[in-house]
Design an enzyme around this catalytic site. Structure first.
Site, PDB file in Angstrom:
ATOM      1  CG  LEU A 175      -2.001  -0.936   1.239  1.00  0.00           C
ATOM      2  CD1 LEU A 175      -2.642  -0.783   2.571  1.00  0.00           C
ATOM      3  CD2 LEU A 175      -2.937  -0.852   0.346  1.00  0.00           C
ATOM      4  CG  ASP A 176       0.903   4.080  -2.943  1.00  0.00           C
ATOM      5  OD1 ASP A 176       1.643   3.347  -3.472  1.00  0.00           O
ATOM      6  OD2 ASP A 176       0.018   4.701  -3.910  1.00  0.00           O
TER       7      ASP A 176
END
Length: 254
Positions: free
Chosen positions: A163-164
Site C-alpha cells: 500500500l502506498d
C-alpha cells in the site's frame, strides 16, 4: 570521524528486522527516530572503470557539489571497499563504493499497529496512513516492518503486496518465502480482491448507475516526496471505475 572499520560499516546497514524501541522517541503526536549514521553502497558499474573516485561521485550522483564529495573523501565518509581513499584514486572492476551520511528521518504519527489476523503462516495488520511498508526514500526505521519488529517483536516478515505511504488499510505479510510466493500467485491471478475506499468531493461525475468512470492519465506529481496522481510528468493512460457507497453532504457557509 569514520576511519573505515568494515564491522562498523556493516552495523550501519543493519536490517530493519533488528529495530528496537530504543531507536525512537516520541515528540507529542509524532514518532521520531534518533539520528544515525548510514552507508549508501553500490558496486562499480563498467562505465565508471578508470575514473577517479571524485569524478565518479560528482558526475553520477549530482545531488551534492564537487566540494562536498572532496571533503567527504578527505574525512573518510566516502570509502572504496570499506577503506579510506583519495580523490584521485582510480576505481577498478569489482570495487564497492560507500557514502556515509548522518540521517535524520522524517517523523510519522505515533500509532499502535493493530494485528488483525495471524494464522496459517500469514499475519494481517492495519497500516495507518503516512507510514511506508518498507524502507524507502527518507524512511528506514520509520516504516511498518521496523515498527512491527520494535514494538510488537514481529520480525522476518515477507511482503505479499503493498500500500502506498499515504494509504491506510489492511496489509498481509507472510511468515515464510513459500507462503509469500503462494500469496503472490493468488494476487497475480486476481483470486484475491483489494477494495479501496476514498472520499470524492464533487458528486457531479457520478453516473446514473452509481459509478464513476475515471480515465484521467496518471503521472508523477512530485519527486520529493514521490507522489503520483492525475496529471504531472511521464503520464500513463489509466482507467479506474469507482462505485459510490454512500453520500455525506457537508453544508457550506459563506
Amino acid at each position: 570521524e569514520y576511519m573505515g572499520d568494515s564491522r562498523m560499516l556493516q552495523d550501519m546497514k543493519a536490517d530493519v528486522n533488528q529495530a528496537e524501541p530504543s531507536l525512537y522517541w516520541t515528540d507529542g503526536p509524532l514518532r521520531r527516530v534518533f539520528p544515525y549514521s548510514y552507508a549508501y553502497e553500490t558496486h562499480l558499474k563498467k562505465r565508471w572503470e578508470g575514473f577517479s573516485v571524485l569524478s565518479v561521485f560528482s558526475s553520477e550522483f549530482p545531488h551534492f557539489s564537487d566540494s562536498y564529495y572532496r571533503q567527504g573523501i578527505e574525512e573518510g565518509r566516502i570509502l572504496v571497499n570499506g577503506k579510506r581513499t583519495k580523490c584521485d584514486s582510480v576505481v577498478r572492476a569489482g570495487d564497492k563504493l560507500s557514502h556515509i551520511v548522518h540521517r535524520h528521518e522524517m517523523p510519522v504519527l505515533c500509532r499502535e499497529i493493530e494485528i488483525i489476523y495471524e494464522k496459517d503462516g500469514l499475519i494481517a495488520v492495519d497500516k495507518p496512513s503516512g507510514l511506508p511498508i518498507h524502507p524507502c526514500g527518507q524512511y528506514r526505521y520509520n516504516c511498518l516492518l521496523a515498527h512491527l519488529a520494535a514494538f510488537s517483536n514481529i520480525r522476518n516478515l515477507f511482503t505479499t503486496h503493498r500500500l502506498d505511504t499515504g494509504t491506510s488499510g489492511v496489509v498481509v505479510f507472510a511468515r515464510s518465502a513459500a507462503v509469500a510466493r503462494h500469496m503472490n500467485t493468488l494476487f497475480e491471478s486476481h483470486q484475491i480482491r483489494k477494495q479501496y475506499l476514498a472520499h470524492v468531493r464533487d458528486p457531479s461525475h457520478v453516473l446514473a448507475d452509481g459509478f464513476i468512470d475515471c480515465k484521467a492519465p496518471i503521472g508523477i506529481l512530485s519527486h520529493k516526496p514521490k507522489r503520483h496522481g492525475c496529471g504531472g510528468e511521464l503520464q500513463k493512460d489509466s482507467r479506474t471505475i469507482f462505485k459510490v457507497c454512500t453520500y455525506v453532504f457537508v453544508g457550506i457557509t459563506f
